[in-house]
Design an enzyme around this catalytic site. Structure first.
Site, PDB file in Angstrom:
ATOM      1  N   SER A 189     -16.426  22.398   4.995  1.00 35.56           N
ATOM      2  CA  SER A 189     -16.235  23.730   4.417  1.00 35.56           C
ATOM      3  C   SER A 189     -17.581  24.448   4.353  1.00 35.56           C
ATOM      4  O   SER A 189     -17.675  25.651   4.609  1.00 35.56           O
ATOM      5  CB  SER A 189     -15.652  23.637   3.009  1.00 35.56           C
ATOM      6  OG  SER A 189     -14.265  23.428   3.071  1.00 35.56           O
ATOM      7  N   GLN A 247     -16.750  17.421  -8.345  1.00 36.75           N
ATOM      8  CA  GLN A 247     -17.132  18.277  -7.218  1.00 36.75           C
ATOM      9  C   GLN A 247     -18.620  18.655  -7.272  1.00 36.75           C
ATOM     10  O   GLN A 247     -19.255  18.797  -6.234  1.00 36.75           O
ATOM     11  CB  GLN A 247     -16.261  19.544  -7.258  1.00 36.75           C
ATOM     12  CG  GLN A 247     -16.244  20.350  -5.982  1.00 36.75           C
ATOM     13  CD  GLN A 247     -15.348  19.751  -4.904  1.00 36.75           C
ATOM     14  OE1 GLN A 247     -14.245  19.313  -5.188  1.00 36.75           O
ATOM     15  NE2 GLN A 247     -15.836  19.724  -3.679  1.00 36.75           N
ATOM     16  N   GLY A 262      -8.746  24.262   0.134  1.00 39.35           N
ATOM     17  CA  GLY A 262      -7.480  23.562  -0.088  1.00 39.35           C
ATOM     18  C   GLY A 262      -7.649  22.281  -0.893  1.00 39.35           C
ATOM     19  O   GLY A 262      -8.756  21.832  -1.150  1.00 39.35           O
ATOM     20  N   ASP A 263      -6.550  21.734  -1.324  1.00 36.35           N
ATOM     21  CA  ASP A 263      -6.489  20.417  -1.966  1.00 36.35           C
ATOM     22  C   ASP A 263      -5.015  20.028  -1.898  1.00 36.35           C
ATOM     23  O   ASP A 263      -4.274  20.556  -1.044  1.00 36.35           O
ATOM     24  CB  ASP A 263      -7.006  20.480  -3.415  1.00 36.35           C
ATOM     25  CG  ASP A 263      -7.182  19.089  -4.035  1.00 36.35           C
ATOM     26  OD1 ASP A 263      -8.124  18.387  -3.658  1.00 36.35           O
ATOM     27  OD2 ASP A 263      -6.359  18.682  -4.893  1.00 36.35           O
ATOM     28  N   LYS A 281     -18.023  25.920  -5.453  1.00 38.90           N
ATOM     29  CA  LYS A 281     -17.227  25.604  -4.267  1.00 38.90           C
ATOM     30  C   LYS A 281     -16.329  24.434  -4.611  1.00 38.90           C
ATOM     31  O   LYS A 281     -16.782  23.437  -5.178  1.00 38.90           O
ATOM     32  CB  LYS A 281     -18.196  25.211  -3.121  1.00 38.90           C
ATOM     33  CG  LYS A 281     -17.518  24.751  -1.855  1.00 38.90           C
ATOM     34  CD  LYS A 281     -17.408  25.885  -0.862  1.00 38.90           C
ATOM     35  CE  LYS A 281     -16.383  25.625   0.217  1.00 38.90           C
ATOM     36  NZ  LYS A 281     -14.984  25.945  -0.156  1.00 38.90           N
ATOM     37  N   THR A 306     -11.974  15.489   6.128  1.00 39.23           N
ATOM     38  CA  THR A 306     -12.045  14.540   5.001  1.00 39.23           C
ATOM     39  C   THR A 306     -11.695  13.128   5.479  1.00 39.23           C
ATOM     40  O   THR A 306     -12.398  12.164   5.166  1.00 39.23           O
ATOM     41  CB  THR A 306     -11.118  14.992   3.850  1.00 39.23           C
ATOM     42  OG1 THR A 306     -11.417  16.358   3.542  1.00 39.23           O
ATOM     43  CG2 THR A 306     -11.330  14.146   2.611  1.00 39.23           C
ATOM     44  N   LYS A 310     -20.389  15.735  -5.777  1.00 37.52           N
ATOM     45  CA  LYS A 310     -20.003  15.597  -4.365  1.00 37.52           C
ATOM     46  C   LYS A 310     -20.723  16.635  -3.507  1.00 37.52           C
ATOM     47  O   LYS A 310     -21.293  16.326  -2.469  1.00 37.52           O
ATOM     48  CB  LYS A 310     -18.484  15.795  -4.268  1.00 37.52           C
ATOM     49  CG  LYS A 310     -17.928  15.585  -2.888  1.00 37.52           C
ATOM     50  CD  LYS A 310     -16.471  15.932  -2.813  1.00 37.52           C
ATOM     51  CE  LYS A 310     -15.654  15.209  -3.874  1.00 37.52           C
ATOM     52  NZ  LYS A 310     -14.224  15.236  -3.614  1.00 37.52           N
ATOM     53  N   LYS A 362     -13.390  24.137  -9.158  1.00 38.23           N
ATOM     54  CA  LYS A 362     -12.066  23.631  -8.763  1.00 38.23           C
ATOM     55  C   LYS A 362     -11.012  24.525  -9.400  1.00 38.23           C
ATOM     56  O   LYS A 362     -11.276  25.185 -10.402  1.00 38.23           O
ATOM     57  CB  LYS A 362     -11.877  22.187  -9.265  1.00 38.23           C
ATOM     58  CG  LYS A 362     -10.784  21.428  -8.560  1.00 38.23           C
ATOM     59  CD  LYS A 362     -11.218  20.834  -7.236  1.00 38.23           C
ATOM     60  CE  LYS A 362     -10.055  20.319  -6.447  1.00 38.23           C
ATOM     61  NZ  LYS A 362     -10.460  19.573  -5.249  1.00 38.23           N
ATOM     62  N   ASN A 422      -2.928  15.479   4.265  1.00 37.60           N
ATOM     63  CA  ASN A 422      -4.050  15.798   5.151  1.00 37.60           C
ATOM     64  C   ASN A 422      -5.075  14.656   5.236  1.00 37.60           C
ATOM     65  O   ASN A 422      -5.451  14.233   6.333  1.00 37.60           O
ATOM     66  CB  ASN A 422      -4.724  17.085   4.646  1.00 37.60           C
ATOM     67  CG  ASN A 422      -5.995  17.376   5.393  1.00 37.60           C
ATOM     68  OD1 ASN A 422      -7.086  17.031   4.937  1.00 37.60           O
ATOM     69  ND2 ASN A 422      -5.891  17.972   6.558  1.00 37.60           N
TER      70      ASN A 422
HETATM   71  P1  NDP Z   1      -1.783  16.676   0.561  1.00 39.17           P
HETATM   72  O1  NDP Z   1      -1.026  17.587  -0.310  1.00 39.17           O
HETATM   73  O2  NDP Z   1      -1.936  17.001   2.000  1.00 39.17           O
HETATM   74  O3  NDP Z   1      -1.159  15.200   0.466  1.00 39.17           O
HETATM   75  C1  NDP Z   1      -1.071  14.516  -0.749  1.00 39.17           C
HETATM   76  C2  NDP Z   1      -0.405  13.185  -0.501  1.00 39.17           C
HETATM   77  O4  NDP Z   1      -0.492  12.412  -1.684  1.00 39.17           O
HETATM   78  C3  NDP Z   1       1.056  13.310  -0.172  1.00 39.17           C
HETATM   79  O5  NDP Z   1       1.441  12.238   0.638  1.00 39.17           O
HETATM   80  C4  NDP Z   1       1.699  13.232  -1.554  1.00 39.17           C
HETATM   81  O6  NDP Z   1       3.046  12.786  -1.542  1.00 39.17           O
HETATM   82  C5  NDP Z   1       0.822  12.196  -2.234  1.00 39.17           C
HETATM   83  N1  NDP Z   1       0.802  12.434  -3.682  1.00 39.17           N
HETATM   84  C6  NDP Z   1       0.453  13.587  -4.328  1.00 39.17           C
HETATM   85  N2  NDP Z   1       0.570  13.445  -5.657  1.00 39.17           N
HETATM   86  C7  NDP Z   1       1.023  12.197  -5.851  1.00 39.17           C
HETATM   87  C8  NDP Z   1       1.356  11.454  -7.006  1.00 39.17           C
HETATM   88  N3  NDP Z   1       1.261  11.980  -8.237  1.00 39.17           N
HETATM   89  N4  NDP Z   1       1.764  10.163  -6.818  1.00 39.17           N
HETATM   90  C9  NDP Z   1       1.845   9.633  -5.578  1.00 39.17           C
HETATM   91  N5  NDP Z   1       1.540  10.294  -4.449  1.00 39.17           N
HETATM   92  C10 NDP Z   1       1.145  11.551  -4.587  1.00 39.17           C
HETATM   93  O7  NDP Z   1      -3.216  16.493  -0.137  1.00 39.17           O
HETATM   94  P2  NDP Z   1      -4.572  15.999   0.491  1.00 39.17           P
HETATM   95  O8  NDP Z   1      -4.341  14.955   1.524  1.00 39.17           O
HETATM   96  O9  NDP Z   1      -5.374  17.189   0.836  1.00 39.17           O
HETATM   97  O10 NDP Z   1      -5.276  15.353  -0.785  1.00 39.17           O
HETATM   98  C11 NDP Z   1      -5.127  13.974  -1.135  1.00 39.17           C
HETATM   99  C12 NDP Z   1      -6.263  13.574  -2.062  1.00 39.17           C
HETATM  100  O11 NDP Z   1      -7.516  13.775  -1.406  1.00 39.17           O
HETATM  101  C13 NDP Z   1      -6.362  14.355  -3.374  1.00 39.17           C
HETATM  102  O12 NDP Z   1      -6.857  13.497  -4.384  1.00 39.17           O
HETATM  103  C14 NDP Z   1      -7.387  15.411  -3.060  1.00 39.17           C
HETATM  104  O13 NDP Z   1      -8.034  15.893  -4.220  1.00 39.17           O
HETATM  105  C15 NDP Z   1      -8.356  14.602  -2.194  1.00 39.17           C
HETATM  106  N6  NDP Z   1      -9.235  15.388  -1.350  1.00 39.17           N
HETATM  107  C16 NDP Z   1      -8.740  16.246  -0.390  1.00 39.17           C
HETATM  108  C17 NDP Z   1      -9.604  16.936   0.420  1.00 39.17           C
HETATM  109  C18 NDP Z   1      -9.114  17.776   1.549  1.00 39.17           C
HETATM  110  O14 NDP Z   1      -9.953  18.212   2.365  1.00 39.17           O
HETATM  111  N7  NDP Z   1      -7.830  18.000   1.707  1.00 39.17           N
HETATM  112  C19 NDP Z   1     -11.067  16.839   0.238  1.00 39.17           C
HETATM  113  C20 NDP Z   1     -11.482  15.867  -0.728  1.00 39.17           C
HETATM  114  C21 NDP Z   1     -10.586  15.207  -1.508  1.00 39.17           C
HETATM  115  P3  NDP Z   1       4.223  13.822  -1.854  1.00 39.17           P
HETATM  116  O15 NDP Z   1       4.403  14.606  -0.586  1.00 39.17           O
HETATM  117  O16 NDP Z   1       5.370  12.969  -2.177  1.00 39.17           O
HETATM  118  O17 NDP Z   1       3.754  14.674  -2.997  1.00 39.17           O
END
Ligand code: NDP
Length: 448
Positions: free
Chosen positions: A380, A113, A167-168, A92, A211, A116, A128, A243
């Site tokens: 999830s 993961q 998602g991620d 997962k 999250t 986690k 993943k 997110n």
């Molecule tokens: P989103 O795609 O919704 O948002 C990602 C955010 O981070 C955006 O604001 C994006 O900006 C920024 N970002 C992405 N890549 C970079 C980079 N290289 N440098 C600077 N900023 C960056 O993703 P999530 O919110 O879902 O995920 C964010 C983090 O949380 C990740 O590490 C993910 O693995 C982790 N996570 C997410 C979960 C979930 O349920 N969604 C669960 C557990 C962990 P821009 O729009 O400019 O790319």
């Protein structure tokens, strides 16, 4: 630095076999360093090569994704799925769509993961996946065609009792919908093969918020236990505006904090009056725009180019919620100098290892991602339970379960931190050991 010969030997071998995979080796090193104390007390671990077996993914799949853009041009991307460990349940873990995606990043995320998912106490193994496809600037039809092509290969590796992606970064409700539709078409099955689904076709209430909310529930417990305080009256800085960041902002605010800054990969906004989250949601969730548009809509707010400057803002609580390695040692020192008492990880591995160690040594609350952002995968897991029961729980019911899970994860990691950590603030060691114990025991029980 490793203290035991066994850990030193295993890590040296891993480094040799995975040369150049920076993120993967970074995550593996952190884990091995923090669990070696526990392993040393259990001779069976070395006898049965549990560490070597734990670090090696059960399966790694790489595939070609060809799709046609709106101009009629052919595009070729690379897809990945790592099925890391299935000792305690079906694989997962999320799918990431971002140009930086490569084997190292997918393996680091998969390894994290495993621990986690174990921490959530739900029966889920770790996996993943993703692609180097860049969803930015693509039309809905291009996203759909990419997702269909991606699933046309991935479907043969996944299933509701085998591997359940979610998602991620770059994968939200829209992408999950297209992926689910294609899986259903190919397999002729309506099952809970993906999570993060829309509410009309088997999704769970509160998954979108999970999250970010879960991060704040974990942080709340840590603030209480380690500093006898709470979010009330605290100034909060959150990187990212996706997110995780949006719903961390929503919950931190409802718990009494004031969020003054958010970012995207181009720059950050600072609003001393507290960020108006409705405006951020409109820009990011509805219009899929850039964070700098905020200052055109909210008077008095500032925009600064370059996302890393966000850590120079004075705050009590910092929440890195964007991506890996976005907070380094210098930035951690700046935060502490400015009075920060807690760094709570929402993104996966956002803090470089040296920075995390510095925070722990200085008795700053540091909540490690695999524990504090586990609320997403936990919910999830609750979505999978609802799909199996063919029932839907209310928002309040899911949120209450999420809250209880996050409190349990904190208690489990705090307990191990007190036994094995460098000090009581060492939740990093605590979370790694709490997660590893269950997986290792299941591996030992199942033989080779
Ligand atoms: P989103 O795609 O919704 O948002 C990602 C955010 O981070 C955006 O604001 C994006 O900006 C920024 N970002 C992405 N890549 C970079 C980079 N290289 N440098 C600077 N900023 C960056 O993703 P999530 O919110 O879902 O995920 C964010 C983090 O949380 C990740 O590490 C993910 O693995 C982790 N996570 C997410 C979960 C979930 O349920 N969604 C669960 C557990 C962990 P821009 O729009 O400019 O790319």
């Amino acid at each position: 630095m490793f203290k035991t010969e066994y850990a030193k030997r295993v890590y040296a071998e891993l480094e040799k076999k995975n040369a150049g995979e920076k993120e993967f080796l970074q995550a593996a090193k952190e884990i091995v360093e923090s669990i070696e104390g526990y392993i040393a007390k259990n001779p069976k671990m070395e006898q049965q090569k549990i560490l070597e077996r734990f670090l090696e993914p059960e399966r790694f799949v790489q595939f070609k994704v060809v799709w046609v853009d709106d101009k009629g041009e052919f595009q070729v991307n690379r897809g990945f799925r790592v099925q890391y460990n299935s000792a305690i349940g079906p694989y997962k873990g999320g799918l990431r769509l971002h140009p930086s995606v490569n084997a190292s990043i997918i393996k680091f995320l998969g390894l994290e993961q495993v621990l986690k998912n174990s921490l959530t106490t739900l029966p889920m193994g770790g996996g993943k996946g993703g692609s180097d496809f860049d969803p930015k600037g693509k039309s809905d039809n291009e996203i759909m065609r990419f997702c269909q092509s991606f699933m046309t290969e991935l479907y043969r590796h996944i299933g509701p009792d085998t591997d359940v992606p979610a998602g991620d970064i770059g994968v939200g409700g829209r992408e999950i919908g297209f992926l689910f539709g294609q899986y259903k078409r190919i397999r002729d099955e309506f099952t809970g093969v993906l999570t993060g689904k829309g509410l009309t076709y088997g999704g769970s209430l509160a998954r979108t918020q999970a999250t970010g909310y879960g991060l704040c529930y974990y942080a709340q417990e840590a603030l209480k236990a380690l500093k006898n305080t709470s979010f009330a009256g605290k100034t909060v800085v959150i990187s990212g505006s996706g997110n995780v960041a949006i719903y961390a902002n929503e919950k931190a605010t409802s718990l009494g904090g004031k969020v003054v800054a958010m970012s995207d990969s181009n720059g950050y906004i600072y609003d001393k009056n507290g960020i108006n989250l409705d405006v951020v949601k409109q820009i990011k969730e509805v219009e899929r725009g850039r964070i700098k548009e905020y200052v055109e809509r909210v008077k008095g707010a500032e925009y600064h180019e370059g996302c890393r400057g966000i850590w120079s803002i004075k705050c009590d609580i910092a929440m890195p919620c964007a991506t890996q390695n976005e907070l380094n040692l210098e930035e951690a020192k700046t935060l502490v100098k400015n009075g920060c008492i807690a760094v709570c990880e929402g993104a996966n591995m956002p803090t470089e290892l040296e920075a995390a160690k510095y925070l722990i040594e200085n008795k700053i609350i540091f909540t490690p991602a695999k524990a504090s952002n586990a609320g997403g995968v936990a919910t999830s897991g609750l979505e999978m339970s609802q799909n199996s029961l063919r029932l839907s729980w209310s928002f309040e019911e899911v949120d209450q379960r999420l809250h209880d899970i996050m409190v349990n994860i904190f208690n489990a990691s705090y307990k191990e931190a007190k036994e094995y950590g460098s000090n009581d603030f060492d939740l990093l060691t605590g979370a790694n050991i709490a997660g590893f114990k269950k997986v290792a025991e299941a591996m030992l029980a199942q033989g080779i």
